[in-house]
Design an enzyme around this catalytic site. Structure first.
Site, PDB file in Angstrom:
ATOM      1  N   ARG B  49     -51.627  87.896  96.601  1.00 57.29           N
ATOM      2  CA  ARG B  49     -52.429  89.054  96.188  1.00 57.29           C
ATOM      3  C   ARG B  49     -52.451  90.066  97.321  1.00 57.29           C
ATOM      4  O   ARG B  49     -53.428  90.166  98.066  1.00 57.29           O
ATOM      5  CB  ARG B  49     -53.865  88.618  95.871  1.00 57.29           C
ATOM      6  CG  ARG B  49     -53.956  87.672  94.698  1.00 57.29           C
ATOM      7  CD  ARG B  49     -55.413  87.505  94.277  1.00 57.29           C
ATOM      8  NE  ARG B  49     -55.511  86.385  93.357  1.00 57.29           N
ATOM      9  CZ  ARG B  49     -56.137  85.245  93.606  1.00 57.29           C
ATOM     10  NH1 ARG B  49     -56.762  85.063  94.765  1.00 57.29           N
ATOM     11  NH2 ARG B  49     -56.169  84.273  92.722  1.00 57.29           N
ATOM     12  N   ASP B  51     -52.945  93.330  99.493  1.00 55.36           N
ATOM     13  CA  ASP B  51     -54.012  94.345  99.460  1.00 55.36           C
ATOM     14  C   ASP B  51     -53.454  95.717  99.106  1.00 55.36           C
ATOM     15  O   ASP B  51     -52.251  95.954  99.180  1.00 55.36           O
ATOM     16  CB  ASP B  51     -54.658  94.503 100.853  1.00 55.36           C
ATOM     17  CG  ASP B  51     -55.082  93.192 101.460  1.00 55.36           C
ATOM     18  OD1 ASP B  51     -55.506  92.302 100.713  1.00 55.36           O
ATOM     19  OD2 ASP B  51     -54.979  93.063 102.707  1.00 55.36           O
ATOM     20  N   ARG B 196     -53.934  90.977 108.834  1.00 58.47           N
ATOM     21  CA  ARG B 196     -54.361  92.268 109.387  1.00 58.47           C
ATOM     22  C   ARG B 196     -55.442  92.111 110.453  1.00 58.47           C
ATOM     23  O   ARG B 196     -55.464  92.843 111.444  1.00 58.47           O
ATOM     24  CB  ARG B 196     -54.837  93.183 108.257  1.00 58.47           C
ATOM     25  CG  ARG B 196     -53.685  93.584 107.326  1.00 58.47           C
ATOM     26  CD  ARG B 196     -54.181  94.186 106.027  1.00 58.47           C
ATOM     27  NE  ARG B 196     -55.060  95.314 106.280  1.00 58.47           N
ATOM     28  CZ  ARG B 196     -55.848  95.867 105.353  1.00 58.47           C
ATOM     29  NH1 ARG B 196     -55.867  95.374 104.116  1.00 58.47           N
ATOM     30  NH2 ARG B 196     -56.602  96.889 105.649  1.00 58.47           N
TER      31      ARG B 196
END
Lengths: 243, 243
Positions: B49, B51, B196
């Protein structure tokens, strides 16, 4: 006072380097920034008139300023005025005899080919997609005929108006860079669309439609209609300008 | 019949992989294409998934079709329905026990850092600009503490809701690729924003604000507030999904 700028840009949204009526040019954008900075119209002279859609990793330009702005970093000050797809990498005072275009010793262009079966979702702004298998050795062999001093009339836009079509090519390289096949060409100067027509014709060699010797004949024919199609601008980068 | 798709996309204009109300997702775009092809609602299951703003060089997904379309190449047919920034690289029939997310053995992510004094005009969609000088050796030393089985709670979005925050990292590499410094991480799975936040924290190590040993303590603290900022999504690429 003369100032030299090193400039990087993504040509996607511009009508090319040179100021014109039919669209927004990179020159115009930077001149607008200079006008705000100096409070007067400033003319920018670029090393290369890149076409609409063509990018520059490193373009060089100069301008003459009637006054000195003390304690101002022109690159920093200009970048605050410019869109994110045009960046001034550096600025430097140069002597009066420097001219961004006329003082050039050579320029290096790179053309990026994305040679995979499916078009790239990521790199379509910065490359030409060629799904067919390419014979890179044949393309390299053909391209070496371009090295040296030649009349490149075959590889010039038909609506072009340069006084002479003779240029010198110093070197040509083919490299694999990540997912790309990259054609790199260094020369004394380039005619309108020259790199793109050369690449378009070399792709015919890569696809087996033209032999390396036939490519040499196309060069010698001085006839644009013998050469291949002009490859799309998106794959072309002005890589460096040498003085 | 189950079909596996290999997908590439540029996340710039999307609200991420997963279908949602607040924006257009990549899943939604492909599901719309599948619906046109099959004449019925088709649900797509993605391996990751990603971002909003994150890209994929290679995402994997599967769907179940109630009928067989004869002589149809699903990749070719879907690409005619999709925008140029989403491409289906291949399609393949798979066995009933294949699941794009649950069958995953590992995933590789790459994070692109553009470490130059001036922001790039060309690569801002695909990288994080860091103008400061980075100590890459220190970043590499710190990042190696992540390898192995760990509780990665420190590196998870605070609004996250995974049952367990334990994951295994198989390997980490730092590479110079053209103008980029690239952080590559391979793991069994990743928490929300994990790569991240890891990159954001490693950048603090690179800037000399956090030592490699302090980085290890941040990992062990299981406290998100100890870690650095979440690095911008534009630099992140899902590179590969392994089964």
């Amino acid at each position: 006072m003369k100032i030299k700028l090193e400039i990087q840009y993504d040509g996607t949204h511009y009508a090319g380097w040179q100021r014109q009526k039919n669209g927004i040019s990179i020159q115009e954008k930077i001149e607008e920034g200079l006008q705000k900075l100096f409070g007067e119209r400033v003319v920018l002279h670029g090393a290369s008139r890149t076409d609409s859609g063509v990018h520059a990793k490193l373009q060089v330009a100069h301008f003459r300023a009637s006054k000195i702005l003390k304690n101002i970093d022109y690159a920093l000050a200009l970048n605050t005025q410019l869109p994110h797809d045009i960046r001034i990498l550096s600025s430097q005072e140069v002597s009066e005899d420097f001219h961004a275009m006329r003082s050039t010793k050579s320029k290096i262009y790179e053309y990026f080919i994305y040679n995979k079966p499916v078009k790239s979702a990521l790199y379509y702004r910065h490359s030409l997609w060629v799904p067919q298998k390419l014979d890179v050795l044949a393309m390299d062999e053909a391209s070496q005929y371009l090295v040296g001093v030649h009349d490149f009339k075959s590889f010039q836009a038909s609506n072009s108006c340069f006084k002479t079509t003779v240029r010198e090519i110093f070197g040509i390289k083919w490299k694999e860079k990540e997912e790309f096949l990259v054609f790199s060409i260094q020369g004394s100067g380039f005619l309108k669309y020259m790199v793109r027509i050369i690449v378009g014709t070399l792709l015919e060699v890569g696809k087996g439609n033209v032999t390396p010797l036939e490519f040499k004949e196309i060069l010698n024919s001085k006839d644009r209609s013998q050469a291949g199609r002009t490859a799309r601008p998106q794959g072309l980068f002005l890589k460096e300008v040498l003085y």
